[in-house]
Write a protein that holds these residues in place. Structure first.
Motif, PDB file in Angstrom:
ATOM      1  N   UNK A   1       0.858  -1.188   0.000  1.00  0.00           N
ATOM      2  CA  UNK A   1       0.000   0.000   0.000  1.00  0.00           C
ATOM      3  C   UNK A   1       0.897   1.242   0.000  1.00  0.00           C
ATOM      4  N   UNK A   2       1.468   1.547  -1.152  1.00  0.00           N
ATOM      5  CA  UNK A   2       2.466   2.600  -1.187  1.00  0.00           C
ATOM      6  C   UNK A   2       1.971   3.869  -1.845  1.00  0.00           C
ATOM      7  N   UNK A   3       0.687   3.963  -2.083  1.00  0.00           N
ATOM      8  CA  UNK A   3       0.157   5.153  -2.733  1.00  0.00           C
ATOM      9  C   UNK A   3      -0.627   6.012  -1.776  1.00  0.00           C
TER      10      UNK A   3
ATOM     11  N   UNK B   1      -6.577   8.090   4.563  1.00  0.00           N
ATOM     12  CA  UNK B   1      -6.355   6.820   3.901  1.00  0.00           C
ATOM     13  C   UNK B   1      -6.656   5.711   4.896  1.00  0.00           C
ATOM     14  N   UNK B   2      -7.191   4.603   4.405  1.00  0.00           N
ATOM     15  CA  UNK B   2      -7.522   3.513   5.322  1.00  0.00           C
ATOM     16  C   UNK B   2      -7.801   2.246   4.531  1.00  0.00           C
ATOM     17  N   UNK B   3      -7.610   1.121   5.144  1.00  0.00           N
ATOM     18  CA  UNK B   3      -8.003  -0.166   4.598  1.00  0.00           C
ATOM     19  C   UNK B   3      -8.006  -1.156   5.750  1.00  0.00           C
ATOM     20  N   UNK B   4      -8.785  -2.223   5.630  1.00  0.00           N
ATOM     21  CA  UNK B   4      -8.836  -3.218   6.697  1.00  0.00           C
ATOM     22  C   UNK B   4      -7.731  -4.245   6.498  1.00  0.00           C
ATOM     23  N   UNK B   5      -7.157  -4.668   7.605  1.00  0.00           N
ATOM     24  CA  UNK B   5      -6.110  -5.686   7.568  1.00  0.00           C
ATOM     25  C   UNK B   5      -5.866  -6.204   8.974  1.00  0.00           C
ATOM     26  N   UNK B   6      -5.567  -7.474   9.085  1.00  0.00           N
ATOM     27  CA  UNK B   6      -5.058  -7.967  10.349  1.00  0.00           C
ATOM     28  C   UNK B   6      -3.713  -7.278  10.600  1.00  0.00           C
ATOM     29  N   UNK B   7      -3.475  -6.865  11.815  1.00  0.00           N
ATOM     30  CA  UNK B   7      -2.275  -6.092  12.110  1.00  0.00           C
ATOM     31  C   UNK B   7      -1.010  -6.899  11.823  1.00  0.00           C
ATOM     32  N   UNK B   8      -1.044  -8.197  12.033  1.00  0.00           N
ATOM     33  CA  UNK B   8       0.143  -9.008  11.765  1.00  0.00           C
ATOM     34  C   UNK B   8       0.458  -9.093  10.277  1.00  0.00           C
ATOM     35  N   UNK B   9      -0.514  -8.740   9.425  1.00  0.00           N
ATOM     36  CA  UNK B   9      -0.289  -8.775   7.979  1.00  0.00           C
ATOM     37  C   UNK B   9       0.191  -7.435   7.423  1.00  0.00           C
TER      38      UNK B   9
ATOM     39  N   UNK C   1      -7.128  -4.636  -3.330  1.00  0.00           N
ATOM     40  CA  UNK C   1      -6.112  -4.413  -4.356  1.00  0.00           C
ATOM     41  C   UNK C   1      -6.761  -4.038  -5.683  1.00  0.00           C
ATOM     42  N   UNK C   2      -7.833  -4.712  -6.034  1.00  0.00           N
ATOM     43  CA  UNK C   2      -8.546  -4.404  -7.274  1.00  0.00           C
ATOM     44  C   UNK C   2      -9.111  -2.993  -7.247  1.00  0.00           C
ATOM     45  N   UNK C   3      -9.663  -2.593  -6.091  1.00  0.00           N
ATOM     46  CA  UNK C   3     -10.194  -1.232  -5.955  1.00  0.00           C
ATOM     47  C   UNK C   3      -9.094  -0.203  -6.134  1.00  0.00           C
ATOM     48  N   UNK C   4      -7.937  -0.434  -5.514  1.00  0.00           N
ATOM     49  CA  UNK C   4      -6.823   0.507  -5.640  1.00  0.00           C
ATOM     50  C   UNK C   4      -6.359   0.623  -7.086  1.00  0.00           C
ATOM     51  N   UNK C   5      -6.307  -0.503  -7.798  1.00  0.00           N
ATOM     52  CA  UNK C   5      -5.879  -0.484  -9.195  1.00  0.00           C
ATOM     53  C   UNK C   5      -6.878   0.275 -10.060  1.00  0.00           C
TER      54      UNK C   5
ATOM     55  N   UNK D   1      -8.841   2.729  -9.039  1.00  0.00           N
ATOM     56  CA  UNK D   1      -8.693   4.141  -8.722  1.00  0.00           C
ATOM     57  C   UNK D   1      -7.465   4.723  -9.406  1.00  0.00           C
ATOM     58  N   UNK D   2      -6.371   3.968  -9.424  1.00  0.00           N
ATOM     59  CA  UNK D   2      -5.153   4.434 -10.077  1.00  0.00           C
ATOM     60  C   UNK D   2      -5.380   4.601 -11.573  1.00  0.00           C
ATOM     61  N   UNK D   3      -6.128   3.682 -12.167  1.00  0.00           N
ATOM     62  CA  UNK D   3      -6.431   3.777 -13.606  1.00  0.00           C
ATOM     63  C   UNK D   3      -7.245   5.018 -13.906  1.00  0.00           C
ATOM     64  N   UNK D   4      -8.198   5.344 -13.032  1.00  0.00           N
ATOM     65  CA  UNK D   4      -9.010   6.550 -13.237  1.00  0.00           C
ATOM     66  C   UNK D   4      -8.151   7.794 -13.209  1.00  0.00           C
ATOM     67  N   UNK D   5      -7.147   7.814 -12.293  1.00  0.00           N
ATOM     68  CA  UNK D   5      -6.300   9.002 -12.169  1.00  0.00           C
ATOM     69  C   UNK D   5      -5.343   9.143 -13.332  1.00  0.00           C
ATOM     70  N   UNK D   6      -5.152   8.060 -14.095  1.00  0.00           N
ATOM     71  CA  UNK D   6      -4.200   8.110 -15.213  1.00  0.00           C
ATOM     72  C   UNK D   6      -4.851   8.513 -16.514  1.00  0.00           C
ATOM     73  N   UNK D   7      -6.189   8.669 -16.490  1.00  0.00           N
ATOM     74  CA  UNK D   7      -6.907   9.044 -17.722  1.00  0.00           C
ATOM     75  C   UNK D   7      -6.610  10.494 -18.069  1.00  0.00           C
TER      76      UNK D   7
END
Length: 327
Positions: free
Chosen positions: A1-3, A126-134, A315-319, A321-327
């Motif tokens: 999650x580097x964006x 910014x936010x997303x759900x994740x187990x903390x160990x992951x 991950x699919x949602x992030x991709x 969103x990134x595609x929309x910003x590249x238009x």
């Protein structure tokens, strides 16, 4: 999650809000007209509301990574045009990476050279759900950099300008009820927003005598497409808002929040009608957090394969969103 995360604009959800009746509107000082909203892509509706309620000039800062600034600028310029076409007034946009303090200072200086602000809305997140160990360190830093560091950098930059000019001002930060309860599976956000809650209380005392007020709003579930896709993957936000048999039927009011309700509260806090209100974080969640909330109960029983499916969905949602910003 580097964006950097850019939740979906709230335009459609608020399209009817500006049609509401005149009765019950707060009294606003018409001389106080400049309001900075961070991020207008998220806060388009709040922008609509503030313009229609007597704050005819809106400045917008959008958080973005350096390579995406021009793309986000184009999106916000479109939003600004829509706001001005619907409400009149003036809407200006500035793009920068709010995780960089020098970038923030430069843009705030540029804004104040044109004219001082009177209000600031901290809503970049910014936010997303994740187990903390992951969680990776990069994933944690991505959230903390925006929510914790970025919010402080912008607040400090604007506050310093007000202090130099001996001007009053009003700051609103959008938090979450997690500041009181914590939040399993969204630990970076819960930690960061709790820090902003502490900043709200601390600066209310430190800056109160100068006429600078700082308050916060802690919303409960308010479905939006972008945020919902990362916090409640595979659930349609429109269905969440209307499904009386779903998880949010356990809310004491039996529903999720309506966007105009959040906008009404923000406008009240930004207005001059409540100048003695300072240092407060106000929940607007139908009393859900008093019951212990529903978020943990939804996620606690998930198995490893369920978490893997959620990660792929996010991950699919992030991709996308990134595609929309590249238009």
């Amino acid at each position: 999650m580097n964006g950097t995360f850019h939740p979906h604009r709230w335009h459609q959800a608020f399209s009817r809000f500006v049609q509401r009746q005149q009765r019950g509107r707060p009294n606003l000082n018409k001389e106080r007209t400049e309001t900075l909203i961070k991020n207008l892509e998220v806060d388009e509706t709040l922008g609509q509301l503030l313009v229609s309620e007597g704050f005819p000039s809106i400045e917008d800062i959008s958080q973005s990574s350096p390579e995406d600034i021009s793309k986000i600028d184009a999106i916000d310029e479109e939003t600004a045009k829509e706001l001005m076409a619907e409400q009149g007034g003036s809407v200006k946009c500035y793009g920068l990476d709010i995780r960089g303090p020098q970038d923030v200072d430069n843009v705030i200086n540029e804004i104040f050279e044109e004219g001082p602000l009177d209000g600031l809305v901290n809503n970049a997140a910014g936010n997303f759900i994740s187990r903390t160990e992951d969680l990776s360190h990069r994933g944690f830093d991505a959230i903390a950099g925006i929510v914790f560091h970025g919010t402080f950098y912008v607040t400090q930059a604007v506050g310093k300008k007000w202090l130099e000019l001996d001007r009053p001002g009003s700051i609103i930060s959008i938090l979450a009820t997690w500041v009181w309860t914590g939040s399993a599976y969204t630990v970076p956000s819960a930690m960061s927003k709790s820090g902003v809650d502490s900043m709200t209380k601390s600066l209310a005392v430190e800056w109160g005598k100068t006429g600078i007020r700082i308050n916060a709003i802690a919303p409960g579930p308010f479905p939006t497409e972008g945020a919902w896709a990362r916090l409640s993957p595979n659930q349609d936000p429109n269905e969440a808002a209307s499904d009386s048999s779903g998880a949010y039927s356990q809310n004491p009011m039996g529903r999720v929040g309506q966007m105009e309700e959040l906008g009404n509260l923000a406008t009240f806090l930004m207005s001059d009608g409540c100048n003695y209100l300072n240092g407060q974080t106000i929940a607007i969640d139908g009393a859900e957090y008093l019951t212990g909330g529903t978020f943990y109960r939804q996620l606690a029983s998930l198995k490893d394969e369920d978490w893997e499916a959620l990660r792929e969905s996010i991950k699919t949602t992030n991709e996308k969103d990134k595609a929309k910003r590249s238009v």
